[in-house]
Scaffold this motif. Structure first.
Motif, PDB file in Angstrom:
ATOM      1  N   LYS A 459     -34.760  -8.515  23.218  1.00  0.00           N
ATOM      2  CA  LYS A 459     -35.771  -9.564  23.107  1.00  0.00           C
ATOM      3  C   LYS A 459     -36.646  -9.404  21.866  1.00  0.00           C
ATOM      4  N   PHE A 460     -36.745  -8.181  21.357  1.00  0.00           N
ATOM      5  CA  PHE A 460     -37.563  -7.881  20.171  1.00  0.00           C
ATOM      6  C   PHE A 460     -39.019  -8.301  20.387  1.00  0.00           C
ATOM      7  N   ARG A 461     -39.574  -7.820  21.482  1.00  0.00           N
ATOM      8  CA  ARG A 461     -40.942  -8.207  21.821  1.00  0.00           C
ATOM      9  C   ARG A 461     -41.755  -6.959  22.176  1.00  0.00           C
ATOM     10  N   GLU A 462     -43.048  -7.177  22.435  1.00  0.00           N
ATOM     11  CA  GLU A 462     -43.972  -6.073  22.679  1.00  0.00           C
ATOM     12  C   GLU A 462     -43.572  -5.294  23.927  1.00  0.00           C
ATOM     13  N   ARG A 463     -43.769  -4.000  23.894  1.00  0.00           N
ATOM     14  CA  ARG A 463     -43.308  -3.141  24.986  1.00  0.00           C
ATOM     15  C   ARG A 463     -44.163  -3.261  26.239  1.00  0.00           C
ATOM     16  N   PHE A 464     -45.375  -3.846  26.136  1.00  0.00           N
ATOM     17  CA  PHE A 464     -46.212  -3.948  27.336  1.00  0.00           C
ATOM     18  C   PHE A 464     -45.800  -5.120  28.233  1.00  0.00           C
ATOM     19  N   ARG A 465     -44.872  -5.937  27.792  1.00  0.00           N
ATOM     20  CA  ARG A 465     -44.529  -7.133  28.559  1.00  0.00           C
ATOM     21  C   ARG A 465     -43.500  -6.801  29.646  1.00  0.00           C
ATOM     22  N   PRO A 466     -43.734  -7.278  30.867  1.00  0.00           N
ATOM     23  CA  PRO A 466     -42.889  -6.887  32.004  1.00  0.00           C
ATOM     24  C   PRO A 466     -41.663  -7.788  32.147  1.00  0.00           C
ATOM     25  N   TYR A 467     -40.770  -7.373  33.035  1.00  0.00           N
ATOM     26  CA  TYR A 467     -39.593  -8.164  33.371  1.00  0.00           C
ATOM     27  C   TYR A 467     -39.605  -8.513  34.853  1.00  0.00           C
ATOM     28  N   ALA A 468     -38.918  -9.613  35.162  1.00  0.00           N
ATOM     29  CA  ALA A 468     -38.990 -10.167  36.514  1.00  0.00           C
ATOM     30  C   ALA A 468     -37.876  -9.618  37.392  1.00  0.00           C
ATOM     31  N   PRO A 469     -38.167  -9.384  38.669  1.00  0.00           N
ATOM     32  CA  PRO A 469     -37.130  -9.047  39.638  1.00  0.00           C
ATOM     33  C   PRO A 469     -36.579 -10.306  40.303  1.00  0.00           C
ATOM     34  N   ALA A 470     -35.270 -10.489  40.226  1.00  0.00           N
ATOM     35  CA  ALA A 470     -34.605 -11.515  41.038  1.00  0.00           C
ATOM     36  C   ALA A 470     -34.095 -10.816  42.287  1.00  0.00           C
ATOM     37  N   ILE A 471     -34.462 -11.308  43.455  1.00  0.00           N
ATOM     38  CA  ILE A 471     -34.167 -10.605  44.701  1.00  0.00           C
ATOM     39  C   ILE A 471     -33.512 -11.550  45.701  1.00  0.00           C
ATOM     40  N   LEU A 536     -22.659  -2.664  45.336  1.00  0.00           N
ATOM     41  CA  LEU A 536     -22.334  -1.546  44.455  1.00  0.00           C
ATOM     42  C   LEU A 536     -23.477  -0.541  44.331  1.00  0.00           C
ATOM     43  N   SER A 537     -24.720  -1.038  44.334  1.00  0.00           N
ATOM     44  CA  SER A 537     -25.873  -0.203  43.979  1.00  0.00           C
ATOM     45  C   SER A 537     -26.773   0.131  45.153  1.00  0.00           C
ATOM     46  N   GLY A 538     -26.678  -0.641  46.232  1.00  0.00           N
ATOM     47  CA  GLY A 538     -27.618  -0.473  47.336  1.00  0.00           C
ATOM     48  C   GLY A 538     -28.954  -1.138  47.092  1.00  0.00           C
ATOM     49  N   VAL A 539     -29.086  -1.877  45.995  1.00  0.00           N
ATOM     50  CA  VAL A 539     -30.345  -2.521  45.612  1.00  0.00           C
ATOM     51  C   VAL A 539     -30.119  -4.030  45.511  1.00  0.00           C
ATOM     52  N   PRO A 540     -30.858  -4.858  46.253  1.00  0.00           N
ATOM     53  CA  PRO A 540     -30.667  -6.313  46.225  1.00  0.00           C
ATOM     54  C   PRO A 540     -31.487  -7.006  45.137  1.00  0.00           C
ATOM     55  N   VAL A 541     -31.666  -6.331  44.017  1.00  0.00           N
ATOM     56  CA  VAL A 541     -32.561  -6.801  42.952  1.00  0.00           C
ATOM     57  C   VAL A 541     -31.845  -6.664  41.614  1.00  0.00           C
ATOM     58  N   LEU A 542     -32.049  -7.645  40.738  1.00  0.00           N
ATOM     59  CA  LEU A 542     -31.627  -7.550  39.346  1.00  0.00           C
ATOM     60  C   LEU A 542     -32.807  -7.835  38.434  1.00  0.00           C
ATOM     61  N   LEU A 543     -32.846  -7.187  37.290  1.00  0.00           N
ATOM     62  CA  LEU A 543     -33.797  -7.568  36.243  1.00  0.00           C
ATOM     63  C   LEU A 543     -33.317  -8.896  35.674  1.00  0.00           C
ATOM     64  N   ASN A 544     -34.206  -9.883  35.635  1.00  0.00           N
ATOM     65  CA  ASN A 544     -33.873 -11.226  35.154  1.00  0.00           C
ATOM     66  C   ASN A 544     -34.914 -11.669  34.138  1.00  0.00           C
ATOM     67  N   THR A 545     -34.469 -11.983  32.949  1.00  0.00           N
ATOM     68  CA  THR A 545     -35.364 -12.516  31.921  1.00  0.00           C
ATOM     69  C   THR A 545     -34.655 -13.651  31.205  1.00  0.00           C
TER      70      THR A 545
END
Length: 587
Positions: A459-471, A536-545
C-alpha cells in the motif's frame, strides 16, 4: 404525460464537485448500477469531474436501458442556489481573484473563507455544467424518447439511500455532513416508505467542517480524503484536557442543532492552530490532538443522536452523510445512545446520493406501491470483462492457472495460509469507499508482521494505519465484544481479549477492529474463501484492505489491477477464475 405502461429508467446523478457518481434504477425499482466516477477515472474523489462520463455513459445505457421508453434524470441538488451563495458570487468572492485574496466575510466556521468559497465555486461550476454529457448521449442513442428532469434536496437524497436501503420499516434518520443547501445536518422520520423532515440546521456550524479542520491540524489533506488517517492515528494518543475544553467552548449541541460561542471561537481556533503538526514532524506528533478531536466528535454526534431518539422515539437509526463514515463513532452508537439498531449504507457520503436521488424519483412516480424493507447489496459497480482477463492470461508472461468453481478458493486459501498476500477481484465492484471482498487485498491475520509488510511493500502508506478484519458472520460473537453485524465495514468494535493475540495483524493498537461481517447470502464466493481459510488455519478471519495503493482509488480495470500487482509486493492475483502468480510464488 407519461407513456402508458412505459418502461421508465431512473438515472441518478451526484453532481457534487467531489465524489460524483451515477446510479441506474430499473422500471421495477431495482438497482441496476451504481458507481463513483473516481473508479473509472482512477483519480481520487474525481474532483471537479462530471458523473455522466461521455465515454462510459453510452455503454452503460445500452447495457442496462436498451428497451427504455422514457428516462427520469434525478439529481442530488436542487437547481436554485441559496441566497448567501448567489450573493458571494455577485461580490466576486467565488472568482479566482476572490479566492486568491481570501476575500469575503469571516464567518464563525472552522475553515478559512478561501476554502469555503472554493467549495461553493466548484459546486456552482458542477451544477452549471450539469447533464451536458447525458443530454448528448440520450439525443444520439435514444432520439425522441421523453426525458424528465428532477432535482432533490441534498440531505433528502442522503436520507433516501439510508432508509430505502435499510432493513427497517420504521426508523429515525440522521444526515450529518459538511454542508447541504442551507446547512450541515438534517433529521427525518421514516415510516410506511415515506420520509418526513423533522429538523434541520441552517448556517455555517458543521461537524463535517470541524473534522476537515482536525484533519488539517494533524498534518493531513482533507481535500484528498485523508480523514481516515486521523481515525487511525487517534488510537495512539491520549486525551488533552485543555484542547477538549477549547473544543467544547467553541461548539456545543442544542437539541438537534449546533451553536457556536462567538465570543471565544476565533481565540480558541488560534490556540488550536498553535498545536498544528509542523512540516517534517512524524504523524505520531499529532496523536494526542487526533485522539482528543475524535473524542469530541464522537461525544457530539452521540449527543445529537440521543436527542433524535428522544424526539422521534424509534429504536432504529439510519445514518448517512460524510460523518457517517467515522467507524469509530459508529461502533459506539448502540452503547452510548438509546438506539437498539443501526444502519449505515455502503456509500453514506455524496456518491451515495446518486442512488438516493434515483430512488426518490422512482417512489414519487409509484406512490401507491408497497416497498418491502431489504438489505442493499453493495456489489453494484462495474465488472471486469472475461475477455480482458483472458487477454492478460495469454500475454502477461506470468504463471497463471484457470481454476473454475471451488478450485480457485482452495488454491487462494492455501496461498493465504502460507503467508502470501493476495489481490482478489471478483464479480461487480463495491459501491462506496470500502473493499468488501470483491476488490480486496487479502492476507493471513495471524502474522503480526503482515500488516507492516503491506503498509511498506504493497500500500506504501503510513505504518500507524490499521487493517480491517473480515470475519465469518457466524463466528462474530466469539471474537468481538458486544458484536454487531457490519456488512459494509462501517463500524469499529472491540476484540475479545482472548482473540487479540490470535490475529495481531488486524487488531489496532487500542484493541479494536473495523470489521466486515461476511454472510453467504451477501457474498457467497468470499464467504467460501474465508471458510476454506478457516478450515486450514483454525481462524475465521482474513485481513481485508482495499485493492489500491495510497492516494489512488480502488482498482477498476484489469490494467489497474495488474499495475498494482506488478508494481507492489503482492504475491498473487485472483481475477474471476484465473490465478496469476509471480515467478517466485509457489503454485
Amino acid at each position: 404525460m407519461r407513456p402508458s405502461k412505459a418502461r421508465t429508467y431512473y438515472l441518478g446523478l451526484c453532481l457534487t464537485y467531489h465524489d460524483p457518481a451515477l446510479a441506474i434504477v430499473g422500471p421495477d425499482g431495482g438497482v441496476l448500477f451504481a458507481e463513483a466516477a473516481e473508479r473509472r477515472l482512477q483519480s481520487k474523489r474525481a474532483l471537479n469531474a462530471p458523473p455522466d462520463d461521455l465515454f462510459q455513459l453510452p455503454a452503460l445505457l445500452q447495457a442496462h436501458c436498451a428497451d427504455a421508453d422514457e428516462f427520469v434524470v434525478a439529481c442530488n441538488w436542487q437547481e436554485s442556489r441559496p441566497l448567501h451563495e448567489r450573493l458571494a458570487r455577485w461580490l466576486g468572492w467565488l472568482s479566482p481573484r476572490g479566492i486568491l485574496a481570501n476575500a469575503g466575510r469571516r464567518v464563525h466556521a472552522w475553515l478559512e473563507p478561501y476554502q469555503l468559497y472554493h467549495m461553493q465555486a466548484a459546486q456552482h461550476h458542477a451544477l452549471k455544467s450539469r447533464l451536458l454529457n447525458l443530454a448528448r448521449s440520450l439525443r444520439r442513442d435514444f432520439p425522441g424518447i421523453p426525458v424528465r428532469f428532477r432535482g432533490y434536496d441534498h440531505h433528502l437524497c442522503h436520507a433516501a439511500l439510508a432508509c430505502y436501503g435499510s432493513p427497517f420499516d420504521t426508523a429515525a434518520c440522521a444526515v450529518i455532513d459538511s454542508y447541504g443547501e442551507t446547512g450541515s445536518m438534517a433529521f427525518f422520520a421514516y415510516r410506511d416508505g415515506r420520509l418526513r423532515p423533522i429538523a434541520g440546521l441552517e448556517g455555517p456550524q458543521s461537524l463535517g467542517f470541524y473534522y476537515m479542520k482536525l484533519t488539517e491540524l494533524c498534518g493531513f489533506d482533507w481535500l484528498g480524503g485523508e480523514e481516515w488517517k486521523v481515525m487511525g492515528l487517534a488510537s495512539y494518543g491520549k486525551t488533552d484536557a485543555e484542547v477538549l475544553g477549547w473544543l467544547r467552548e467553541m461548539m456545543r449541541v442544542e437539541a438537534l442543532g449546533l451553536s457556536t460561542r462567538h465570543d471565544v471561537f476565533f481565540d480558541r481556533l488560534q490556540r488550536l492552530e498553535a498545536r498544528r503538526r509542523r512540516p517534517g514532524e512524524a504523524p505520531e506528533a499529532a496523536a494526542d490532538l487526533a485522539h482528543t478531536g475524535q473524542q469530541f466528535f464522537t461525544e457530539t454526534v452521540h449527543c445529537l443522536l440521543s436527542h433524535l431518539h428522544d424526539r422521534e422515539g424509534s429504536d432504529n437509526l439510519a445514518f448517512a452523510g460524510g460523518c457517517a463514515l467515522n467507524s469509530t463513532c459508529n461502533g459506539q452508537i448502540l452503547e452510548s445512545t438509546p438506539f437498539q439498531a443501526l444502519y449505515v449504507p455502503p456509500a453514506p457520503t455524496d456518491d451515495g446520493t446518486a442512488l438516493g436521488a434515483a430512488w426518490l424519483a422512482y417512489r414519487e412516480d409509484h406512490p401507491e406501491q408497497v416497498f418491502e424493507a431489504s438489505h442493499l447489496s453493495p456489489y453494484l459497480g462495474s465488472e471486469i470483462p472475461v475477455a480482458d482477463i483472458e487477454r492478460f492470461a495469454r500475454y502477461a508472461g506470468l504463471p497463471v492457472r484457470r481454476l473454475p468453481g471451488p478450485a480457485l478458493a482452495d488454491a487462494a486459501a492455501g496461498l493465504l495460509a502460507e503467508g502470501k498476500i493476495l489481490g482478489w477481484v471478483q464479480g461487480r465492484a463495491e459501491f462506496g469507499p470500502r473493499a468488501l471482498g470483491n476488490r480486496s487485498i487479502l492476507a493471513d491475520p495471524r502474522r503480526a508482521e503482515t500488516a507492516e509488510r503491506i503498509n511498506r511493500e504493497v500500500k506504501f502508506r503510513e505504518r500507524f494505519r490499521p487493517y480491517a478484519p473480515a470475519i465469518l458472520h457466524e463466528h462474530g460473537p466469539d471474537w468481538f465484544e458486544a458484536y454487531q453485524e457490519s456488512p459494509y465495514m462501517e463500524r469499529t468494535l472491540r476484540f475479545r481479549p482472548e482473540a487479540r493475540e490470535r490475529v495481531p495483524a488486524v487488531v489496532h493498537v487500542d484493541g479494536t477492529g473495523r470489521l466486515q461481517t461476511v454472510n453467504p447470502e451477501w457474498n457467497p464466493r468470499f464467504h467460501d474463501l474465508l471458510s476454506r481459510f478457516h478450515r486450514l488455519s483454525g481462524v475465521p478471519v482474513l485481513l481485508n484492505t482495499s485493492f489500491n495503493v495510497m492516494g489512488k482509488p480502488i482498482v477498476h480495470s484489469m490494467e489497474d489491477a495488474f499495475g498494482v500487482f506488478l508494481g507492489s509486493g503482492l504475491d498473487a492475483l485472483a481475477v474471476g477464475d484465473h490465478l496469476f502468480t509471480k515467478p517466485e510464488t509457489p503454485s
